[in-house]
Design an enzyme around this catalytic site. Structure first.
Site, PDB file in Angstrom:
ATOM      1  N   GLY A 252       0.804  -1.249  -0.075  1.00 61.64           N
ATOM      2  CA  GLY A 252       0.201  -0.049  -0.045  1.00 61.64           C
ATOM      3  C   GLY A 252       0.751   1.232   0.020  1.00 61.64           C
TER       4      GLY A 252
ATOM      5  N   CYS B 262       5.142  -5.909   1.636  1.00 62.91           N
ATOM      6  CA  CYS B 262       5.513  -4.686   1.781  1.00 62.91           C
ATOM      7  C   CYS B 262       4.892  -4.100   2.900  1.00 62.91           C
ATOM      8  CB  CYS B 262       5.323  -3.814   0.572  1.00 62.91           C
ATOM      9  SG  CYS B 262       6.261  -2.179   0.588  1.00 62.91           S
ATOM     10  N   TYR B 263       3.841  -3.148   2.808  1.00 63.66           N
ATOM     11  CA  TYR B 263       2.781  -2.595   3.817  1.00 63.66           C
ATOM     12  C   TYR B 263       2.370  -3.815   4.691  1.00 63.66           C
ATOM     13  CZ  TYR B 263      -0.528   0.185   6.155  1.00 63.66           C
ATOM     14  OH  TYR B 263      -1.442   0.839   7.016  1.00 63.66           O
TER      15      TYR B 263
ATOM     16  N   HIS C  98       8.247  -7.016  -3.750  1.00 61.83           N
ATOM     17  CA  HIS C  98       7.230  -7.340  -4.383  1.00 61.83           C
ATOM     18  C   HIS C  98       7.220  -8.720  -5.489  1.00 61.83           C
ATOM     19  CE1 HIS C  98       4.612  -3.959  -3.377  1.00 61.83           C
ATOM     20  NE2 HIS C  98       5.477  -3.353  -3.254  1.00 61.83           N
TER      21      HIS C  98
ATOM     22  N   GLU D 290       5.046 -10.390  -6.815  1.00 65.30           N
ATOM     23  CA  GLU D 290       3.985 -10.366  -7.895  1.00 65.30           C
ATOM     24  C   GLU D 290       4.221  -9.782  -8.978  1.00 65.30           C
ATOM     25  OE1 GLU D 290       2.706  -6.785  -5.244  1.00 65.30           O
ATOM     26  OE2 GLU D 290       3.956  -8.752  -4.906  1.00 65.30           O
TER      27      GLU D 290
ATOM     28  N   ASP E 121     -14.183 -11.661 -24.155  1.00 64.05           N
ATOM     29  CA  ASP E 121     -15.115 -11.913 -23.186  1.00 64.05           C
ATOM     30  C   ASP E 121     -16.481 -12.136 -23.526  1.00 64.05           C
ATOM     31  OD1 ASP E 121     -12.732 -10.975 -21.549  1.00 64.05           O
ATOM     32  OD2 ASP E 121     -13.881  -9.067 -21.393  1.00 64.05           O
TER      33      ASP E 121
ATOM     34  N   LYS F 129      -8.554 -11.837 -17.475  1.00 62.32           N
ATOM     35  CA  LYS F 129      -8.526 -12.051 -18.757  1.00 62.32           C
ATOM     36  C   LYS F 129      -7.666 -13.283 -19.276  1.00 62.32           C
ATOM     37  CE  LYS F 129      -9.594  -8.925 -21.513  1.00 62.32           C
ATOM     38  NZ  LYS F 129     -10.931  -8.998 -22.444  1.00 62.32           N
TER      39      LYS F 129
END
Length: 518
Positions: free
Chosen positions: A57, A84-85, A174, A176, A232, A374
């Site tokens: 964050g 992190c946060y 991070h 991710e 989609d 997606k």
């Protein structure tokens, strides 16, 4: 098999990367959901997660009004990973201290493991040090009792903490983001090895589950779906058709703002090859009339969206037996329409999906892709047997060419842009570059320039080409297409598309630019 029986809860503290955490968990074939950081403890217990991830964050934990959470979730006895946060709030809860770092760290860093007793870094290090992506100004300055330092960097002596006995882990970096090359291994280890998830979230299982749920919900009722030709809605149509066959009727509104030959391609794929009932509505004149003299991109989006609803209602009104409205809503649509779950996300442009239609039409809503990202939708499309060119085509905005024609929209401009874009995409396919870039398209600019063709002076239109490379579409870099390829595309467009005498290439990245021009 219940594909939702094993799930990870991700609490969002406002990080721009939170959706990426969820995508990495899904890539490990484990179901997860994003929820606000202040999710009620009773709801968390009811959700029954196998593990919890606390996101990063933008705030400092010691700031007034910093995002808080119900700290009782740390006593639930399930594994927790703070990023992190998220690591900071966990460290403070257990008696550690967090303070401003002497030297802030943004960008690449080299991570070195300092304690191998835990399993979080299993398979992560292939060498003594591993590159990671840092983005922080604070650090854990005092360890909580029971925790050890699991990894460090030159500027962050506490880059990861752990208490394996209580299954509590935190990382300052991070994992991710793509800038942490082996980050997906760390997240996979957390959800599969530490949390004990087996990985039932696969395309085949998702389809099997969705088909059963659709049949149970719909019964013998009729369903209508607005088919746009995009990924989609196409995957939603194929999935629902597999479940209920002729009970599905698709309405395809041809706005006149689609790509070259796209309307015929949609009809060929669904009506002719798959046997799906499709009603095609030619509405080009109505859309172009409604857009006369409109230049503002946000106004264009609203006009196109509202008129689409009107025309769809008119066509659907003829299907008196319909009881369900199906939409190709996907998980990012849901998150973005809720303001990113935190209420802090800025509205850059209005969304073309979610909301409006069901209330007006008095139909029950069917959204079989609502839980999917997606890339998961594309995987389902492959599994369902849709043409690869349709499933893996580059993103196309809901308003179509309406937001790729800058300024006023005219049929002449749309026809020019369609032809130029088709040449561009054809050359990318033939050169092998289409699959190397994440998104490519042409833009019609509201300017004219002087040129020379033969012995005569011309004063004609300008087309811009855009191609970007990205993994998450949150950030993007312009693609370095070969000069000879750009030259060939430019020559073909100027020679073959009447009304264009200049082609330019966009070398802007996101940020500060957006991927689309409007």
């Amino acid at each position: 098999m219940d594909i939702h029986s094993e799930k990870i809860l991700i609490l969002d503290f406002g990080s721009q990367y939170t959706q990426l955490i969820a995508r990495r968990v899904r890539e490990a074939h484990v179901y997860c959901e994003l929820h606000p950081h202040d999710m009620d403890i009773a709801e968390i217990r009811a959700f029954a997660p196998k593990g919890i991830i606390l996101s990063g964050g933008p705030c400092s934990v010691y700031d007034p009004g910093a995002p808080s959470f119900d700290e009782r979730l740390l006593e639930l006895g399930v594994p927790v990973l703070g990023i992190c946060y998220g690591m900071h709030v966990m460290a403070r809860h257990f008696g550690g201290e967090v303070s401003a770092a002497g030297k802030r760290e943004f960008g690449h860093a080299e991570l070195e493991q300092t304690d191998s007793t835990g399993s979080l870094f299993d398979g992560f290090f292939v060498e003594a040090k591993s590159p990671v992506w840092m983005s922080h100004g604070d650090h854990v300055s005092k360890l909580p009792p029971g925790f050890t330092v699991a990894a460090a960097t030159a500027n962050a002596p506490v880059a990861a903490i752990q208490d394996p006995a209580r299954q509590l882990y935190g990382v300052q970096f991070h994992p991710e983001v793509n800038h942490t090359p082996r980050g997906e291994i760390l997240i996979d280890t957390f959800v599969r090895k530490i949390c004990g998830c087996h990985g039932h979230w696969t395309p085949g299982q998702i389809i099997e589950d969705a088909v059963a749920r659709i049949r149970e919900m719909v019964g013998t009722d009729q369903v209508i779906l607005g088919l746009s030709g995009g990924v989609d809605s196409s995957v939603a149509a194929a999935l629902i058709h597999r479940a209920i066959g002729e009970q599905l009727t698709c309405v395809f509104v041809d706005t006149g703002l689609l790509r070259l030959g796209e309307g015929d391609q949609v009809m060929a794929t669904f009506a002719e090859n798959m046997g799906v009932k499709v009603l095609r509505v030619d509405a080009e004149e109505r859309f172009l009339s409604a857009l006369v003299d409109v230049e503002d991109p946000e106004q264009k989006r609203k006009i196109i969206g509202n008129l689409f609803i009107t025309i769809f209602e008119e066509a659907a009104g003829k299907l008196e037996d319909a009881r369900w409205l199906a939409q190709g809503t996907i998980y990012p649509d849901v998150i973005e329409s809720a303001g990113g779950k935190t209420g802090k996300a800025q509205n850059i442009k209005s969304h073309h999906n979610v909301g409006g239609l069901p209330e007006k039409m008095k139909l029950a809503l069917l959204e079989p892709l609502r839980e999917l990202f997606k890339d998961e939708v594309r995987a389902l499309g492959d599994e369902l047997g849709l043409p690869r060119q349709m499933v893996w085509r580059h993103p196309f905005p809901g308003p179509g060419l309406g937001v790729r024609i800058l300024g006023k929209i005219k049929k002449e401009y749309a026809d020019i842009l369609r032809q130029a874009d088709a040449i561009y995409i054809e050359e990318l396919f033939q050169s092998g570059w289409y699959d190397k870039v994440s998104q490519a398209f042409a833009v019609f600019l509201p300017v004219r320039s002087v040129g020379v063709m033969g012995d005569g002076r011309t004063y004609e239109n300008v087309v811009a080409l855009r191609a970007v490379e990205t993994k998450d579409f949150m950030t993007a870099s312009w693609a370095p297409l070969p000069y000879d390829l750009l030259a060939r595309i430019s020559t073909r467009i100027i020679n073959e598309v009447r009304g264009v005498n200049r082609v330019v290439y966009d070398i802007s990245s996101k940020p500060p630019s957006t991927i689309e021009w409007e």
